[in-house]
Design an enzyme around this catalytic site. Structure first.
Site, PDB file in Angstrom:
ATOM      1  N   HIS A 155       0.827  -1.222   0.000  1.00  0.00           N
ATOM      2  CA  HIS A 155       0.000   0.000   0.000  1.00  0.00           C
ATOM      3  C   HIS A 155       0.858   1.268   0.000  1.00  0.00           C
ATOM      4  CE1 HIS A 155      -3.313  -2.730   1.254  1.00  0.00           C
ATOM      5  NE2 HIS A 155      -2.366  -3.257   2.008  1.00  0.00           N
ATOM      6  N   SER A 276      14.531  21.582 -16.938  1.00  0.00           N
ATOM      7  CA  SER A 276      13.322  22.345 -17.238  1.00  0.00           C
ATOM      8  C   SER A 276      13.718  23.613 -17.988  1.00  0.00           C
ATOM      9  CB  SER A 276      12.615  22.702 -15.929  1.00  0.00           C
ATOM     10  OG  SER A 276      11.796  23.842 -16.100  1.00  0.00           O
ATOM     11  N   LYS A 282      15.723  21.943 -11.872  1.00  0.00           N
ATOM     12  CA  LYS A 282      15.096  20.656 -12.097  1.00  0.00           C
ATOM     13  C   LYS A 282      16.010  19.617 -12.747  1.00  0.00           C
ATOM     14  CE  LYS A 282      11.397  19.572 -11.404  1.00  0.00           C
ATOM     15  NZ  LYS A 282      10.048  19.753 -11.920  1.00  0.00           N
ATOM     16  N   GLU A 289       9.759   8.155 -17.099  1.00  0.00           N
ATOM     17  CA  GLU A 289       8.368   8.544 -17.377  1.00  0.00           C
ATOM     18  C   GLU A 289       7.952   8.074 -18.768  1.00  0.00           C
ATOM     19  OE1 GLU A 289       7.842  12.621 -14.825  1.00  0.00           O
ATOM     20  OE2 GLU A 289       9.198  12.649 -16.509  1.00  0.00           O
TER      21      GLU A 289
END
Ligand code: ARG
Length: 460
Positions: A155, A276, A282, A289
């Protein structure tokens, strides 16, 4: 050019030609189409349709087409219906008399199956090799930090402490099974359909076993109608690819989390991350991804073909031409994703102290304590309840497990003994999990050796 037309008074409409043509994608099959056709020419010679000279003329014309097809403008301007038609048109330009005989007793329905099988057999082997590469990187990353401890989750809540290599070997298992799934798909792909004709079996007495041997197929198909109607060898591949992508996307998700500032367990190398355009600080895990994103695309391809095949009457229907774009895309995306994951795995640095303190600060040792009580004769349900109360007390007092002394533990309840205090350290409880497949240090060391042996076998 068309491979049909005698029965028609007018040609196809321009829209229908644009709508139905598949050359712009099935051109990928050209080498398979040529290799299959060369073998078919040899088979035609054996049944007496072609002379040895005819066959030799065709074989070298095919070879020439294959060479020419490497040129960047080879397909430019071609208006042929599909790759099979284009190859025969080119053949007609080079060896007209013989080219007119190449399609004797053969249908594009079996040819498209043959070409797809030949091509997909090679691609499946390439993907299996990439999986072996990934397995090697995962194992190397596991061996790099053999004693690192992380909290395992259920979980997404800290559950029980496990060894870092134990965690990585879970993925090693998944990707080994994926390799096996591709191997099973490869066995079903590697069957010769040629000799089936359009649907009823060829009208010529081909020795199909000989053609299979010629093209390296392990077996021949047993029913000609099945050949014209079947695409489940493609579905098998797409299923194997989809499960692989699901495993990759779960690994990607784990590592996106683990490399975040909130976790801070791992660092991904600069080479697999992006910045970024606006926020100078960043360092984003775009490689992971994209792997996660491509999973949707590949499972979409599986669903696409499942839906295409659903309810088609036997045997061939033109709907089945819709198998190729999803298949080609799934092959490309799956191969690239595995390759990318292998590079990311090779780039990971673990900060072992961070997950170790995450384990220390949480109650991942609670199960170890409850099991120690059970070993001492306390019924598990009572021990579970007792440890639960101890955790509650600890949480209320703002203490972590290591803040408790043996005296305090035994004072909390008479069932606790002083030696159980050692279990407040996650590294201790782990030692009780030497069961096969468990995270005990001995079990994990043995699993690492076994994984290494499996990798050696897979590399052969
Ligand atoms: N381009 C077709 C396909 O991919 C080849 C088979 C054509 N057969 C036919 N009966 N029209 O399925």
């Amino acid at each position: 050019m068309k491979l049909w037309g005698g029965r028609f008074e007018t040609g196809p409409s321009e829209v229908f030609e644009r709508f139905s043509g598949s050359l712009h994608f099935d051109k990928r099959l050209i080498e398979a189409d040529i290799r299959g056709s060369q073998a078919f020419a040899r088979a035609l010679e054996r049944v007496g349709i072609l002379t040895a000279d005819d066959r030799a003329a065709l074989e070298s014309a095919f070879e020439e087409i294959l060479r020419e097809s490497a040129a960047p403008d080879f397909f430019t301007g071609a208006t042929d219906e599909d790759v099979h038609t284009l190859v025969i048109r080119k053949l007609g330009e080079k060896a007209p008399a013989q080219a007119a005989k190449i399609h004797t007793g053969r249908s594009r329905n079996e040819q498209v199956s043959l070409d797809t099988r030949l091509w997909l057999r090679g691609e499946t082997e390439r993907i299996q090799a990439l999986l072996v590469l990934l397995l090697g990187e995962l194992l190397a990353l596991a061996q790099k930090y053999p004693a690192a401890i992380i909290p395992g989750f259920t979980h997404l809540r800290r559950a029980q402490a496990v060894l870092w290599p134990h965690y990585l070997l879970a993925y090693f298992e998944m990707f080994s099974r994926d390799w096996e799934r591709f191997e099973q798909a490869r066995v079903r792909i590697n069957v010769l359909p040629l000799g089936s004709g359009a649907l009823a079996g060829s009208g010529f007495p081909f020795d199909r076993e000989a053609i299979a041997a010629d093209l390296g197929f392990a077996a021949i198909t047993r029913n000609s109608m099945d050949v014209s109607a079947d695409r489940d060898f493609v579905l098998d591949f797409l299923y194997a690819a989809s499960v692989t992508m699901i495993h990759l996307s779960r690994l990607a998700e784990d590592w996106i989390l683990y490399s975040s500032d909130e976790f801070g367990w791992i660092e991904l190398a600069d080479g697999v991350t992006s910045g970024s355009s606006l926020m100078p600080q960043k360092k984003n895990p775009d490689s992971l991804e994209l792997i996660r994103g491509k999973c949707g695309r590949v499972t979409g391809s599986l669903n696409s073909l499942l839906m295409t095949m659903k309810g088609l009457p036997l045997t061939y229907n033109r709907d089945m031409q819709e198998d190729k774009e999803p298949l080609f895309d799934a092959v490309d995306q799956t191969a690239m994703s595995i390759e990318m994951a292998a590079v990311v795995a090779g780039s990971v640095t673990l900060r072992p102290e961070v997950p170790a303190s995450a384990a220390d600060e949480s109650w991942v040792v609670a199960t170890d304590l409850a099991e120690a009580l059970a070993r001492a004769g306390v019924p598990f349900h009572s021990g579970h309840k007792l440890v639960g109360r101890f955790v509650l007390e600890s949480v209320r007092a703002g203490k972590k497990p290591s803040d408790w002394t043996a005296e305090q533990l035994t004072a909390f309840a008479p069932e606790f003994t002083a030696d159980m205090a050692a279990l407040l350290n996650p590294a201790e409880g782990m030692k009780s999990r030497e069961v096969a497949g468990g995270t005990g240090p001995g079990a994990v060391a043995a699993a690492l050796v076994a994984a290494q042996q499996r990798l050696v076998e897979l590399r052969r």
